[in-house]
Design an enzyme around this catalytic site. Structure first.
Site, PDB file in Angstrom:
ATOM      1  N   LYS A  22       0.836  -1.211   0.000  1.00  0.00           N
ATOM      2  CA  LYS A  22       0.000   0.000   0.000  1.00  0.00           C
ATOM      3  C   LYS A  22       0.867   1.256   0.000  1.00  0.00           C
ATOM      4  O   LYS A  22       0.639   2.194  -0.768  1.00  0.00           O
ATOM      5  CB  LYS A  22      -0.904  -0.024   1.225  1.00  0.00           C
ATOM      6  CG  LYS A  22      -2.026   0.994   1.221  1.00  0.00           C
ATOM      7  CD  LYS A  22      -2.905   0.804   2.461  1.00  0.00           C
ATOM      8  CE  LYS A  22      -3.573  -0.558   2.423  1.00  0.00           C
ATOM      9  NZ  LYS A  22      -4.129  -0.954   3.711  1.00  0.00           N
ATOM     10  N   ARG A 115      -3.447   3.428   8.172  1.00  0.00           N
ATOM     11  CA  ARG A 115      -3.729   2.166   7.477  1.00  0.00           C
ATOM     12  C   ARG A 115      -2.537   1.220   7.576  1.00  0.00           C
ATOM     13  O   ARG A 115      -1.382   1.632   7.479  1.00  0.00           O
ATOM     14  CB  ARG A 115      -4.032   2.414   5.990  1.00  0.00           C
ATOM     15  CG  ARG A 115      -5.334   3.138   5.717  1.00  0.00           C
ATOM     16  CD  ARG A 115      -5.595   3.174   4.218  1.00  0.00           C
ATOM     17  NE  ARG A 115      -6.930   3.642   3.904  1.00  0.00           N
ATOM     18  CZ  ARG A 115      -7.250   4.906   3.606  1.00  0.00           C
ATOM     19  NH1 ARG A 115      -6.306   5.822   3.591  1.00  0.00           N
ATOM     20  NH2 ARG A 115      -8.493   5.226   3.338  1.00  0.00           N
ATOM     21  N   GLY A 130      -8.323  -6.016   2.967  1.00  0.00           N
ATOM     22  CA  GLY A 130      -9.239  -6.223   4.078  1.00  0.00           C
ATOM     23  C   GLY A 130      -8.695  -7.098   5.188  1.00  0.00           C
ATOM     24  O   GLY A 130      -9.401  -7.372   6.157  1.00  0.00           O
ATOM     25  N   THR A 134      -7.770  -0.487   9.387  1.00  0.00           N
ATOM     26  CA  THR A 134      -7.698   0.901   8.954  1.00  0.00           C
ATOM     27  C   THR A 134      -8.455   1.749   9.986  1.00  0.00           C
ATOM     28  O   THR A 134      -9.530   1.349  10.461  1.00  0.00           O
ATOM     29  CB  THR A 134      -8.337   1.083   7.574  1.00  0.00           C
ATOM     30  OG1 THR A 134      -7.497   0.475   6.582  1.00  0.00           O
ATOM     31  CG2 THR A 134      -8.513   2.549   7.226  1.00  0.00           C
ATOM     32  N   GLN A 181      -1.892   9.036   6.431  1.00  0.00           N
ATOM     33  CA  GLN A 181      -2.255   9.877   5.289  1.00  0.00           C
ATOM     34  C   GLN A 181      -3.261  10.943   5.711  1.00  0.00           C
ATOM     35  O   GLN A 181      -4.240  10.662   6.414  1.00  0.00           O
ATOM     36  CB  GLN A 181      -2.859   9.004   4.179  1.00  0.00           C
ATOM     37  CG  GLN A 181      -3.123   9.741   2.881  1.00  0.00           C
ATOM     38  CD  GLN A 181      -3.574   8.776   1.793  1.00  0.00           C
ATOM     39  OE1 GLN A 181      -4.208   7.761   2.064  1.00  0.00           O
ATOM     40  NE2 GLN A 181      -3.235   9.086   0.554  1.00  0.00           N
ATOM     41  N   GLU A 295      -9.114   3.183  -4.494  1.00  0.00           N
ATOM     42  CA  GLU A 295     -10.025   3.893  -3.597  1.00  0.00           C
ATOM     43  C   GLU A 295      -9.892   5.388  -3.869  1.00  0.00           C
ATOM     44  O   GLU A 295      -8.776   5.910  -3.963  1.00  0.00           O
ATOM     45  CB  GLU A 295      -9.711   3.567  -2.137  1.00  0.00           C
ATOM     46  CG  GLU A 295     -10.036   2.125  -1.765  1.00  0.00           C
ATOM     47  CD  GLU A 295      -9.799   1.823  -0.295  1.00  0.00           C
ATOM     48  OE1 GLU A 295      -9.904   2.758   0.520  1.00  0.00           O
ATOM     49  OE2 GLU A 295      -9.513   0.654   0.031  1.00  0.00           O
ATOM     50  N   ARG A 309      -4.201  -0.682  -5.758  1.00  0.00           N
ATOM     51  CA  ARG A 309      -3.570  -2.004  -5.659  1.00  0.00           C
ATOM     52  C   ARG A 309      -3.889  -2.784  -6.924  1.00  0.00           C
ATOM     53  O   ARG A 309      -4.891  -2.490  -7.593  1.00  0.00           O
ATOM     54  CB  ARG A 309      -4.074  -2.759  -4.427  1.00  0.00           C
ATOM     55  CG  ARG A 309      -5.550  -3.080  -4.455  1.00  0.00           C
ATOM     56  CD  ARG A 309      -5.945  -3.995  -3.301  1.00  0.00           C
ATOM     57  NE  ARG A 309      -5.930  -3.328  -2.032  1.00  0.00           N
ATOM     58  CZ  ARG A 309      -6.953  -2.652  -1.498  1.00  0.00           C
ATOM     59  NH1 ARG A 309      -8.089  -2.545  -2.165  1.00  0.00           N
ATOM     60  NH2 ARG A 309      -6.850  -2.086  -0.332  1.00  0.00           N
ATOM     61  N   HIS A 832     -15.133 -37.884 -22.044  1.00  0.00           N
ATOM     62  CA  HIS A 832     -14.833 -39.200 -21.474  1.00  0.00           C
ATOM     63  C   HIS A 832     -15.847 -39.667 -20.439  1.00  0.00           C
ATOM     64  O   HIS A 832     -16.381 -40.773 -20.520  1.00  0.00           O
ATOM     65  CB  HIS A 832     -13.434 -39.186 -20.840  1.00  0.00           C
ATOM     66  CG  HIS A 832     -13.178 -40.381 -19.985  1.00  0.00           C
ATOM     67  ND1 HIS A 832     -13.403 -40.375 -18.624  1.00  0.00           N
ATOM     68  CD2 HIS A 832     -12.765 -41.624 -20.299  1.00  0.00           C
ATOM     69  CE1 HIS A 832     -13.127 -41.570 -18.137  1.00  0.00           C
ATOM     70  NE2 HIS A 832     -12.719 -42.339 -19.127  1.00  0.00           N
TER      71      HIS A 832
END
Length: 876
Positions: A22, A115, A130, A134, A181, A295, A309, A832
């Site tokens: 990430k 995160r 997931g 976060t 962030q 996102e 990602r 078969h």
């Protein structure tokens, strides 16, 4: 240098080991000029220094690596212990000061998203999406430090531990960075896939969007609008009923709110925002050179990208142009073997079809063929779906759907295509038609087997009398010529006359008797079928073991390496060994998945047959298999007599019908001979290749003989010539990892050059409400317990059980004697499993998607082989 903190502008994709997937992706985006809110990463070095202060972590990680991932209670308990321990572990003072300094540099007045970013996260082959925690709208240094510690602890959530275990990651070798962030205050958030995550189309951008923070959408709390964009055009909108949203609180944290009635049904993003976002998405995809899961959020009308990602769920595309649109059909589904194939096996198949040029493609460890040029012609669109319907009804339905599209119909085929096809196929059809009208079918079996023996001796002598590069070039030559040899010398003698008689007789049974149920009885106990004879001989071996209890005990624990030697010291072992060696001399080249040269043959791994032998002893009475075969012969004769009785007063019709029945009776059993011939030739090639691999092992060029499976035939020749330039050990190691990844993929039956998976319209019919619908392959209705078998090498069927498998080929035949009915995920009328099921007189439903997942061991099910569905009657 071991940096504890790095700002986004100091990070790129090479920083993965210390900022995680990430963090590395955000650094890439930021440096490339995409609108990423500012921030920094607390690196894996910081995490390592943090856990190094613990006196318990090493013993806890030892426990974790020894954990049985299927023991959920132990997993939960150990995960909780580790998380609790880390959440109470103090952050070293120097590290704490570095984090606070970075926070102040970005701006302590802002709220932040905190995160987790693991080193095994957001990779091309495993997203870990997931799995870790976060935290949003975090304010103040104490809250920041607390949530960084909680992120570190989230490396050991139950879901993260389980995911790593299932994907083969060592818990001790996965480290966590934390992304800090700056939060924006979005009015709209969402997720964008730059390729359709469901259909796989690489040209379609799929956007989920709702009001407020994107966390509500990611966690599934709220519904989202769905927008799809293809080539700057919005092609789909699905406006959801958006009742809830999550918003930031001014003092930190978040709150869930109910939206106004007007907002609930309002389109979250206006069209101009949708198109602008899709354009940025494609730019990000171009930057990373792969489809992305992104996102995003809008603060007023400004777009921000907060994460990107790789999309790991897409089936890979072959290296071809996306335009004009092309159609790709899975060779594995046609051959009822959908497992990934190692590089040597793939190269052998491609060598067999070397004349196919760009029509034979390789992707995801499987072979696909491209019939697009045929489908661009109206005759191809008319006949190919009908032909494919006998192979796999689901493929046929998918092709019927795609040939309605303008991208196929409006593009003309290559000039001279059908002229070339006629030139190639015409002589074969002409010879087949001549044999249909005039040949003596009673002689065909001996003719084909004489040809097989002559050809097999020829190739064996040719390969035995050469060594090194010369030997492998002869392998290539024989593989190149094998297909044409079979097409010219075998198919016109047995397959084509058999198919012509099949079409004729089926129509007669429907016209004169009313349906084709009696016609299907003609399939029972046919003479000369090498696969059915193999199954009968397995039954004979099982009956022999019944008389030899010491041999039975030995077989339960026998090992491949000492299989034959061990029999010498067992009472009755010599007797069984003699019978078994006779079986192997005829069928030892066979195995499950036998089209893949790298699969171990029965002659190499004889214990693969033990479950079938012991299972037969448990589920079939002594001699019963031979009695059933004799009974099948009588039923076949009765079915033939019924159609003769319909025309007995007409001499001409009687003669005509008897001729068709004679053709069918003597040739239907030979429809497996060309596969038997192919596998026999393939095994001779395998022996030659492994012989050369053994030489390379002795020279130290390869570490072990089976490493040769991860080189192509051309590369192996280059190795022998000393011209292979790559690092062999590293190349083989990388390919082993790639093969394991490919093995986890589910190959689509049909897809386009844009990556779109084509499934066709759902099958229509008067089915029970909860029926699982496939295709009818062998008539009859029967109830029994489901037995899910993914691989026949270790499987045992009990009396009265129904075999439920992903697919079957001749290597699965030993199980058929014991099965009450058959259900497979792959197959059609002429594959078969269907053919053998009809011969054995057991009901079969094939082409039932995900049957091995939808059905469970022990469930009481009803298999309706007349209409092609399965009902779950009860759970055990």
């Amino acid at each position: 240098m071991r940096p504890h903190v790095l700002f986004f502008n100091e990070i790129n994709r090479t920083s993965l080991l210390y900022v995680g997937g990430k963090g590395a992706n955000l650094g890439e985006l930021s440096k490339a000029g995409f609108p990423v809110p500012g921030g920094f990463c607390v690196t894996t070095y910081a995490y390592k220094d943090f856990i190094a202060t613990s006196s318990q972590i090493e013993s806890l990680l030892d426990e974790l690596n020894d954990l049985d991932s299927n023991d959920l209670n132990q997993l939960r308990e150990l995960g909780k212990r580790i998380r609790t321990h880390l959440q109470h572990l103090a952050i070293p003072i120097k590290l704490k000061n570095k984090i606070i300094h970075a926070w102040e540099s970005v701006g302590k007045q802002y709220a932040y998203a905190v995160r987790s970013s693991a080193t095994a996260e957001d990779l091309p082959t495993a997203s870990f999406a997931g799995q870790h925690d976060t935290y949003l709208n975090i304010k103040g240094k104490e809250q920041l430090l607390q949530h960084i510690r909680q992120c570190w602890a989230s490396l050991f959530t139950d879901r993260a531990i389980s995911y790593r275990s299932k994907n083969g990651f060592n818990h001790r070798e996965v480290y966590l960075s934390v992304v800090v962030q700056r939060m924006v205050n979005p009015n709209i958030s969402g997720i964008m896939f730059t390729a359709d995550p469901i259909k796989g189309n690489r040209k379609v951008v799929s956007i989920d969007a709702s009001f407020g923070l994107g966390e509500a959408l990611v966690s599934g709390i709220v519904s989202a609008d769905l927008y799809k964009v293809k080539e700057d055009i919005i092609i789909e909108k699905n406006i959801s009923d958006k009742k809830l949203a999550i918003f930031s609180l001014s003092k930190g944290g978040t709150v869930k709110k109910e939206l106004t009635l007007e907002q609930q049904t309002k389109q979250a993003m206006i069209d101009s925002q949708i198109l602008s976002l899709a354009k940025i998405g494609k730019q990000i995809e171009d930057h990373f050179e792969s489809p992305q899961d992104i996102e995003f959020c809008f603060e007023n009308d400004e777009i921000f990208i907060v994460q990107s990602r790789p999309v790991t769920s897409l089936y890979p595309l072959p290296n071809i142009e996306q335009e004009p649109l092309r159609v790709l059909i899975s060779f594995g589904h046609i051959q009822v073997m959908t497992d990934a194939i190692k590089p040597l096996g793939l190269s052998v198949i491609r060598t067999l079809f070397k004349g196919g040029g760009n029509v034979i493609l390789e992707t995801g460890g499987r072979i696909y063929f491209d019939p697009t040029e045929i489908l661009r012609h109206k005759l191809g669109r008319r006949f190919l779906p009908k032909i494919l319907n006998n192979v796999d009804e689901n493929i046929s339905r998918a092709i019927k759907e795609i040939i309605q599209r303008d991208e196929i119909v409006d593009v003309p085929p290559k000039p001279g295509l059908f002229k070339d096809i006629r030139k190639f196929v015409g002589p074969i059809l002409k010879e087949g038609w001549k044999n249909y009208r005039k040949s003596d079918p009673k002689l065909v079996k001996d003719q084909i087997e004489a040809y097989l023996e002559t050809k097999l001796n020829e190739i064996r002598q040719d390969l035995d009398n050469s060594i090194g590069v010369d030997r492998l070039k002869k392998v290539q030559f024989h593989l190149n010529t094998l297909g044409p040899n079979i097409l010219e010398n075998v198919i016109p003698k047995n397959i084509l006359p058999f198919l012509f008689s099949t079409i004729f007789l089926r129509k007669l049974y429907i016209r004169w008797i009313g349906d084709d149920k009696e016609f299907q009885k003609l399939n029972k106990s046919l003479p000369g079928n090498v696969t059915s004879e193999m199954g009968l001989q397995i039954g004979d071996l099982a009956d022999l073991v019944r008389e030899l209890p010491k041999v039975e005990e030995y077989l339960k624990n026998a090992k491949d390496q000492t299989f034959y030697e061990g029999l010498n010291s067992v009472d009755g072992g010599e007797r069984f060994k003699h019978a078994f060696e006779l079986f192997i001399s005829k069928y030892g080249m066979r195995c499950p998945g036998e089209i893949d040269l790298t699969k171990p043959r029965w002659r190499e791994a004889p214990t693969q047959l033990i479950p079938a032998i012991l299972g037969h002893m448990r589920s079939v009475k002594s001699g019963e298999h031979r009695e059933k075969f004799t009974l099948g012969e009588l039923e076949s004769q009765e079915a033939a007599q019924k159609i003769i009785n319909c025309v007995k007063h007409n001499r001409f019709k009687t003669k005509l019908v008897k001729r068709q029945l004679e053709l069918y009776h003597h040739l239907a059993g030979l429809r497996e001979h060309h596969k038997y011939m192919f596998v026999s030739f393939l095994d001779e090639c395998k022996k030659a290749i492994l012989s050369e691999a053994e030489v390379l092992v002795k020279k130290g060029v390869l570490q072990e003989r089976k490493d040769v499976y991860f080189l192509s035939l051309d590369e192996l020749i280059e190795v022998l010539e000393g011209e292979y330039k790559q690092n062999k050990s590293q190349s083989i190691s990388d390919r082993k990892e790639t093969y394991e990844y490919h093995q986890k993929l589910k190959p689509p039956r049909v897809m386009t050059s844009e990556g779109e998976i084509i499934t066709g319209s759902p099958k229509q019919g008067d089915f029970p409400k909860n029926a699982l619908v496939g295709s009818p392959a062998s008539a009859g209705v029967i109830e029994g317990k489901a037995r899910i078998i993914l691989s026949p090498e270790t499987a045992m069927l009990n009396e009265g059980e129904i075999l439920v498998a992903p697919h079957t080929d001749p290597g699965w035949t030993p199980l058929f004697q014991s099965a009450r009915a058959l259900v497979t995920e792959v197959g059609g009328l002429m594959t078969h499993g269907s053919v053998v099921a009809r011969e054995y007189g057991i009901p079969a439903v094939v082409g039932l998607d995900d049957a091995t997942k939808k059905l469970k061991d022990g469930q009481l099910i009803r298999v309706d082989g007349n209409q092609g569905f399965v009902e779950i009657l009860s759970d055990e």
